[in-house]
Scaffold this motif. Structure first.
Motif, mmCIF file in Angstrom:
data_model
loop_
_atom_site.group_PDB
_atom_site.id
_atom_site.type_symbol
_atom_site.label_atom_id
_atom_site.label_comp_id
_atom_site.label_asym_id
_atom_site.label_seq_id
_atom_site.Cartn_x
_atom_site.Cartn_y
_atom_site.Cartn_z
ATOM 1 N N THR A 54 0.842 -1.198 0.000
ATOM 2 C CA THR A 54 0.000 0.000 0.000
ATOM 3 C C THR A 54 0.877 1.248 0.000
ATOM 4 O OG1 THR A 54 -0.107 -0.071 2.419
ATOM 5 C CG2 THR A 54 -1.903 -1.124 1.210
ATOM 6 N N LEU A 55 0.286 2.361 -0.426
ATOM 7 C CA LEU A 55 1.030 3.619 -0.501
ATOM 8 C C LEU A 55 1.485 4.066 0.881
ATOM 9 C CD1 LEU A 55 2.003 5.912 -2.320
ATOM 10 C CD2 LEU A 55 -0.234 6.998 -2.040
ATOM 11 N N LEU A 56 0.566 4.073 1.843
ATOM 12 C CA LEU A 56 0.901 4.304 3.239
ATOM 13 C C LEU A 56 0.661 3.005 3.993
ATOM 14 C CD1 LEU A 56 -0.655 7.790 4.145
ATOM 15 C CD2 LEU A 56 1.696 7.263 3.558
ATOM 16 N N THR A 57 1.634 2.594 4.768
ATOM 17 C CA THR A 57 1.519 1.355 5.528
ATOM 18 C C THR A 57 1.581 1.701 7.005
ATOM 19 O OG1 THR A 57 2.705 0.211 3.759
ATOM 20 C CG2 THR A 57 2.482 -0.946 5.856
ATOM 21 N N VAL A 58 0.541 1.336 7.756
ATOM 22 C CA VAL A 58 0.489 1.688 9.164
ATOM 23 C C VAL A 58 -0.263 0.594 9.927
ATOM 24 C CG1 VAL A 58 -1.596 3.073 8.808
ATOM 25 C CG2 VAL A 58 -0.195 3.460 10.835
ATOM 26 N N ASP A 59 0.250 0.262 11.111
ATOM 27 C CA ASP A 59 -0.467 -0.688 11.956
ATOM 28 C C ASP A 59 0.144 -0.663 13.351
ATOM 29 O OD1 ASP A 59 -2.379 -2.472 12.695
ATOM 30 O OD2 ASP A 59 -1.709 -4.106 11.391
ATOM 31 N N ALA A 60 -0.620 -1.189 14.293
ATOM 32 C CA ALA A 60 -0.174 -1.345 15.678
ATOM 33 C C ALA A 60 -0.553 -2.748 16.120
ATOM 34 C CB ALA A 60 -0.831 -0.306 16.579
ATOM 35 N N VAL A 61 0.436 -3.480 16.590
ATOM 36 C CA VAL A 61 0.213 -4.854 17.049
ATOM 37 C C VAL A 61 0.913 -5.014 18.390
ATOM 38 C CG1 VAL A 61 0.597 -7.291 16.595
ATOM 39 C CG2 VAL A 61 0.035 -5.761 14.703
ATOM 40 N N GLY A 62 0.156 -5.434 19.394
ATOM 41 C CA GLY A 62 0.759 -5.624 20.708
ATOM 42 C C GLY A 62 1.342 -4.333 21.250
ATOM 43 N N ASP A 63 2.632 -4.322 21.492
ATOM 44 C CA ASP A 63 3.304 -3.154 22.059
ATOM 45 C C ASP A 63 3.988 -2.293 21.011
ATOM 46 O OD1 ASP A 63 2.590 -3.756 24.656
ATOM 47 O OD2 ASP A 63 4.364 -4.995 25.009
ATOM 48 N N ALA A 64 3.821 -2.602 19.738
ATOM 49 C CA ALA A 64 4.577 -1.908 18.691
ATOM 50 C C ALA A 64 3.656 -1.211 17.694
ATOM 51 C CB ALA A 64 5.479 -2.892 17.961
ATOM 52 N N PHE A 65 4.146 -0.090 17.185
ATOM 53 C CA PHE A 65 3.456 0.693 16.158
ATOM 54 C C PHE A 65 4.475 1.055 15.092
ATOM 55 C CE2 PHE A 65 2.982 4.958 14.434
ATOM 56 C CZ PHE A 65 1.720 4.920 13.863
ATOM 57 N N ALA A 66 4.063 1.044 13.806
ATOM 58 C CA ALA A 66 4.969 1.461 12.730
ATOM 59 C C ALA A 66 4.184 2.078 11.583
ATOM 60 C CB ALA A 66 5.801 0.280 12.233
ATOM 61 N N PHE A 67 4.866 2.949 10.861
ATOM 62 C CA PHE A 67 4.279 3.704 9.744
ATOM 63 C C PHE A 67 5.343 3.809 8.664
ATOM 64 C CE2 PHE A 67 4.273 7.870 7.701
ATOM 65 C CZ PHE A 67 2.984 8.012 7.215
ATOM 66 N N LEU A 68 4.945 3.581 7.412
ATOM 67 C CA LEU A 68 5.853 3.715 6.274
ATOM 68 C C LEU A 68 5.222 4.624 5.231
ATOM 69 C CD1 LEU A 68 7.106 0.064 5.567
ATOM 70 C CD2 LEU A 68 8.535 1.995 6.238
ATOM 71 N N ALA A 69 6.014 5.547 4.677
ATOM 72 C CA ALA A 69 5.525 6.433 3.621
ATOM 73 C C ALA A 69 6.657 6.703 2.638
ATOM 74 C CB ALA A 69 5.020 7.748 4.199
ATOM 75 N N PRO A 70 6.356 6.805 1.348
ATOM 76 C CA PRO A 70 7.399 7.021 0.341
ATOM 77 C C PRO A 70 7.741 8.495 0.175
ATOM 78 C CG PRO A 70 5.300 6.746 -0.743
ATOM 79 C CD PRO A 70 5.028 6.596 0.731
ATOM 80 N N PHE A 71 9.018 8.771 -0.064
ATOM 81 C CA PHE A 71 9.438 10.121 -0.428
ATOM 82 C C PHE A 71 9.274 10.380 -1.921
ATOM 83 C CE2 PHE A 71 11.748 10.170 3.605
ATOM 84 C CZ PHE A 71 11.639 11.492 3.984
ATOM 85 N N GLY A 72 9.335 9.311 -2.710
ATOM 86 C CA GLY A 72 9.292 9.474 -4.153
ATOM 87 C C GLY A 72 10.662 9.502 -4.792
ATOM 88 N N ASP A 73 11.712 9.422 -3.967
ATOM 89 C CA ASP A 73 13.080 9.445 -4.491
ATOM 90 C C ASP A 73 13.810 8.133 -4.224
ATOM 91 O OD1 ASP A 73 13.415 9.567 -1.766
ATOM 92 O OD2 ASP A 73 14.731 11.328 -1.766
#
Length: 485
Positions: A198-217
């Motif tokens: 996906t273009l933006l990837t985000v989720d929280a599972v258990g004690d962890a959270f993460a987010f990914l987004a592209p710069f385009g470069d």
């Protein structure tokens, strides 16, 4: 005072982030001399924190002729994922921009800086605001230049858009109450061996959270947090820690490698009790900071600027009483408070661990999936199009509401008509607006493309100043006198 007194023009803006750039550009476009003071050297960093430009901000950019350029630089996303199954569908937004635009903050800054320069803003880079005093007739901003020289800039008004640690806010004695919500958030710009689905990837599972987004470069921004890793911001950070958090939250680390930047920070929820003290205003992170959930931070600051700029210009040109400036606090402070609550609530739900909070999260997800009004309200708050400003008692139901980009006679659109930075009066075809010609420098008169019979006066920021269900010459003139001047 140290140094020479320099007539810097009617407004000094401190801080050249997106909020300061939009505000300074609006003032200069309205023929208000403005000096923009920035302690950093003249360069736009590619280390962006913000990636989301929401619909209401895109509408504001459209009213300045900038939206199409930004749309070409970014990628639209019609569903905004928050965590787990909780997503907000934006495809049904009542806006030309029925999506969130994924574009790095530095691209937004480039466009706004170019516009500000073209409009005549005086930039003072490597110049730090060190203090501020004000009196009944104006403001004096003390600055230190690139070589350490001290100077005093005189202005009618000053605006602090200088971030969470605002020198301007401290100078006017305003507290910044609130607290740190999450500590030891990790950030990195990395290359990925595997492309996310996906273009933006985000989720929280258990004690962890993460987010990914592209710069385009070729690089991606990763933001992560682990409940058990509560260390100071100064603690060394390695790519291994970032990959571990990402694997826990997203199930894989996508083969992260070649990090060009890594850092820790903590996320606060804070809001100044007032956005105005005398002749000094606060906007953006100088006025409010909140968690990054929902991507509302930069957008809220840009909306502050859009609200304040035309009001300062109207007062400085003598078209409005200084009391108009009080409406900045009345209109924007409640919005800032709402964003604090909504973004903070999203973070707490994302990191839910106790049974009752997990049940609340599941219930909210179910409601947004099944109940249309709740889904539309959530989308309106996150994207900014759902906010409206207070209206006087007895005012027309449209007063204070955001006006959508309606079609106008002749094939035009409302937000094209707003590009002159003027009020727009929309009346039915065949009706004249007496008194409009005398206000041609600050008022445009348009006709509905449809058979609508409403008379509508739209502010330069795209909100309804006044409306009536039928055209009445004396009532229109009274409205123009009251709002346009």
């Amino acid at each position: 005072m140290d140094g020479n007194v320099n007539g810097a023009g009617p407004v000094v803006v401190v801080g050249s982030g997106p909020t300061g750039l939009l505000l300074a550009g609006d003032l200069a476009a309205a023929r208000v001399p403005v000096t923009l003071v920035e302690k950093r050297p003249h360069r736009i960093s590619n280390l962006s924190r913000a990636f989301a430009v929401h619909a209401r901000t895109l509408e504001q950019f459209d009213a300045r002729g900038l939206a199409d350029e930004l749309e070409a630089l970014g990628q639209p996303l019609e569903r905004l994922g928050l965590f787990g199954r909780l997503t907000v569908d934006l495809a049904a937004l009542p806006s030309r921009f029925n999506h969130v635009l994924v574009v790095p903050q530095y691209e937004v800054e480039k466009v706004l800086e170019r516009r500000a320069a073209e409009c005549g803003v005086e930039f003072r880079y490597e110049t730090e605001a060190t203090g501020l005093t004000q009196g009944p007739e104006g403001v004096t901003v003390q600055v230190r230049g690139p070589g350490g020289e001290r100077e005093s800039l005189r202005a009618a008004y000053a605006v602090g858009t200088d971030g969470m640690r605002s020198t301007v806010r401290e100078a006017i004695g305003l507290p910044f109450p609130g607290r740190s919500v999450i500590r030891s958030v990790v950030l990195a710009d990395v290359r990925l061996a595997e492309r996310p689905g996906t273009l933006l990837t985000v989720d929280a599972v258990g004690d962890a959270f993460a987010f990914l987004a592209p710069f385009g470069d070729g690089y991606h921004r990763v933001i992560g947090w682990h409940r058990g890793r509560n260390v100071p911001d100064s603690e060394p950070l390695g790519l291994g820690e970032i990959k571990e958090i990402t694997r826990l939250a997203l199930g894989r680390d996508f083969g992260m490698h070649d990090a060009r930047w890594m850092s820790r920070f903590h996320s606060d929820e804070r809001q100044a009790p007032a956005y105005r003290v005398g002749r000094v205003f606060l906007a953006g992170d100088a006025a409010h900071v909140h968690t990054p959930a929902g991507g509302q931070g930069m957008n809220t600051g840009l909306q502050d600027a859009a609200n304040l700029g035309w009001k300062l210009a109207a007062v400085l040109h003598g078209h409005a009483d200084a009391g108009l400036l009080d409406t900045y606090q009345a209109e924007r402070h409640p919005v800032g408070r709402s964003v604090l609550r909504s973004s903070g609530g999203l973070v707490r739900l994302a990191m839910a661990k106790r049974p009752w909070t997990l049940a609340l999260r599941a219930g909210l997800t179910g409601v947004l999936d099944r109940v249309g009004p709740a889904r539309r309200r959530a989308a309106g708050l996150i994207t900014g199009i759902g906010y409206r400003y207070p209206a006087p008692r007895g005012a027309h139901r449209l007063t204070g509401a955001r006006v959508p980009d309606v079609a106008l006679a002749g094939g035009g659109r409302l937000y094209e008509a707003l590009r002159g930075g003027r009020f727009v009066l929309v009346v039915p075809e065949g009706h004249a607006a007496g008194g409009a010609a005398a206000r041609g420098d600050r008022l445009s008169v348009e006709r509905w493309a449809s058979g609508r019979r409403t008379a509508l006066l739209v502010r330069p920021d795209g909100y309804a100043a006044w409306a009536a269900d039928s055209v009445d010459g004396p009532a229109i003139e009274a409205a123009l006198s009251a709002h346009v001047g």
